[in-house]
Design an enzyme around this catalytic site. Structure first.
Site, PDB file in Angstrom:
ATOM      1  N   GLU A  84       0.831  -1.203   0.000  1.00 36.06           N
ATOM      2  CA  GLU A  84       0.000   0.000   0.000  1.00 36.06           C
ATOM      3  C   GLU A  84       0.873   1.263   0.000  1.00 36.06           C
ATOM      4  OE1 GLU A  84      -2.376  -0.521   3.493  1.00 36.06           O
ATOM      5  OE2 GLU A  84      -3.060  -2.503   2.848  1.00 36.06           O
ATOM      6  N   GLU A  86      -4.847  -6.452   2.464  1.00 38.07           N
ATOM      7  CA  GLU A  86      -3.688  -7.249   2.852  1.00 38.07           C
ATOM      8  C   GLU A  86      -3.768  -8.688   2.364  1.00 38.07           C
ATOM      9  OE1 GLU A  86      -3.800  -3.667   5.304  1.00 38.07           O
ATOM     10  OE2 GLU A  86      -5.319  -5.215   4.892  1.00 38.07           O
ATOM     11  N   PHE A 132       1.526  -2.476   8.843  1.00 34.83           N
ATOM     12  CA  PHE A 132       1.767  -2.703  10.262  1.00 34.83           C
ATOM     13  C   PHE A 132       1.574  -4.179  10.576  1.00 34.83           C
ATOM     14  CE2 PHE A 132       0.965   1.863  10.436  1.00 34.83           C
ATOM     15  CZ  PHE A 132       1.957   2.285  11.325  1.00 34.83           C
ATOM     16  N   ASP A 187       0.110  -5.636  12.918  1.00 37.16           N
ATOM     17  CA  ASP A 187      -1.263  -5.944  13.300  1.00 37.16           C
ATOM     18  C   ASP A 187      -2.100  -6.389  12.102  1.00 37.16           C
ATOM     19  OD1 ASP A 187      -1.282  -4.033  16.120  1.00 37.16           O
ATOM     20  OD2 ASP A 187       0.033  -3.469  14.477  1.00 37.16           O
ATOM     21  N   HIS A 196      -1.951  -0.846  16.278  1.00 37.63           N
ATOM     22  CA  HIS A 196      -0.814  -0.623  15.383  1.00 37.63           C
ATOM     23  C   HIS A 196       0.525  -0.878  16.074  1.00 37.63           C
ATOM     24  CE1 HIS A 196      -4.078   1.616  13.498  1.00 37.63           C
ATOM     25  NE2 HIS A 196      -3.392   1.640  12.372  1.00 37.63           N
TER      26      HIS A 196
END
Length: 331
Positions: free
Chosen positions: A37, A69, A92, A94, A137
């Site tokens: 991204e 993702e 990230f 997460d 995050h």
């Protein structure tokens, strides 16, 4: 570590060292593509690590993707099966939860399920945020992926090691998860080789030699351990600090050799202490060296709580925690 004969160095932050590794890889092999991204210019990634790479190598090789993702990892797996060496960026750590099916059920297992006919040379770069990024995050989830056979898990602690380890991941035949820490990306610069050099995966390094207590750490915990070692040295306690570098494969021989010498061990990480990577390491040390240990292995890890946005509320092990643990081991 392998390095070219014509050795040149430059001072770099970890972010610059990672960018250097990506540039070296893109120059070396046309089958290497980056996906993620906002990684193409003008954005160049949320931490600007890929800034300028799409301009130099083209948007067909440094590809900005939708915010999806699962699709990023899925497309990367397909590209890897087709002969490419994709480097996928998940902004990230997460957000890896969204893509876990693709990585855990497909990338990690395809070589095994095909009898070695379909390797997946995929590298997934992701970043752990600090507390200022909030609870969604800043999670350190490496233990989840360590538990998956077929994945390699790498966590650098310095610019030079980030470059050498990342290049080894990119040219490895198996899927590698490369975890960067936002608190280290722009920490003090150090000298880094400018060309193609690689650090073998699965080889820990002794950052500081010592005689009394072995401290094993990785990523952002390594600087904490080294600072604690400096303070304890003034009080006559000698810490040996080992940087694990990679969690899978894990360099148990180096750890065992050090603990056999010091007879005392601390395993330290910012990930949650409960069921964290330190539990496996402490168990392995205890099983092999139980009769030689002066005291049980100490585990230092993150609190069993979401990471708070308030930076004044610390959930990670501190220098004081290391000093306290080492002092108690020496009693």
């Amino acid at each position: 570590m392998t390095a070219p004969e014509d050795v040149r160095v430059a001072r770099m932050s970890m972010a610059a060292a990672i960018k250097s590794a990506l540039q070296v890889a893109l120059e070396a092999d046309e089958k290497i593509v980056l996906l993620g991204e906002d990684i193409a210019d003008p954005a160049g990634g949320v931490f600007k690590v890929t800034s300028g790479l799409s301009t130099k190598f083209g948007a067909h090789r440094v590809r900005t993707t939708p915010i999806a993702e699962q699709a990023i990892i899925g497309a990367s797996i397909g590209a890897a099966l087709a002969g490419y060496r994709p480097v996928a960026e998940i902004m990230f750590f997460d957000f890896m939860t969204v893509a876990m099916d693709q990585l855990v059920n497909h990338a990690a297992k395809l070589r095994y399920m095909s009898g070695g006919a379909t390797p997946v040379p995929l590298t997934v770069r992701t970043t752990v945020g600090s507390s200022r990024f909030g609870a969604q995050h800043a999670q350190e989830l490496e233990a989840w992926f360590m538990h998956t056979p077929g994945l390699k898990v790498v966590v650098p602690s310095s610019p030079a090691e980030a470059k050498g380890l990342l290049l080894s991941c990119i040219f490895d035949p198996d899927p590698c998860l490369f975890v960067e820490n936002s608190t280290l990306l722009f920490s003090p610069k150090e000298e880094v080789l400018t060309g193609d050099y690689r650090i073998e995966l699965g080889k820990a390094t002794v950052k500081r030699e010592g005689l009394d207590v072995t401290v094993m750490a990785y990523g952002s915990s390594v600087p904490v351990a080294l600072k604690a070692a400096d303070g304890l040295a003034e009080h006559g306690i000698s810490l040996e600090v080992i940087d694990l570098r990679s969690l899978v494969p894990l360099d148990m021989p180096t750890l065992m050799s050090s603990v056999a010498k010091t007879k005392r061990a601390i395993v330290m990480h910012a990930a949650t202490r409960f069921a964290g990577p330190g539990a496996e390491i402490a168990s392995a040390i205890t099983e092999e060296l139980f009769s030689e240990l002066h005291k049980p292995v100490v585990r230092l890890g993150g609190a069993y709580a979401p990471v708070p946005f308030a930076m004044s509320l610390s959930v990670y092990p501190t220098v004081d925690d290391v000093v306290s643990a080492a002092t108690e081991l020496m009693r």
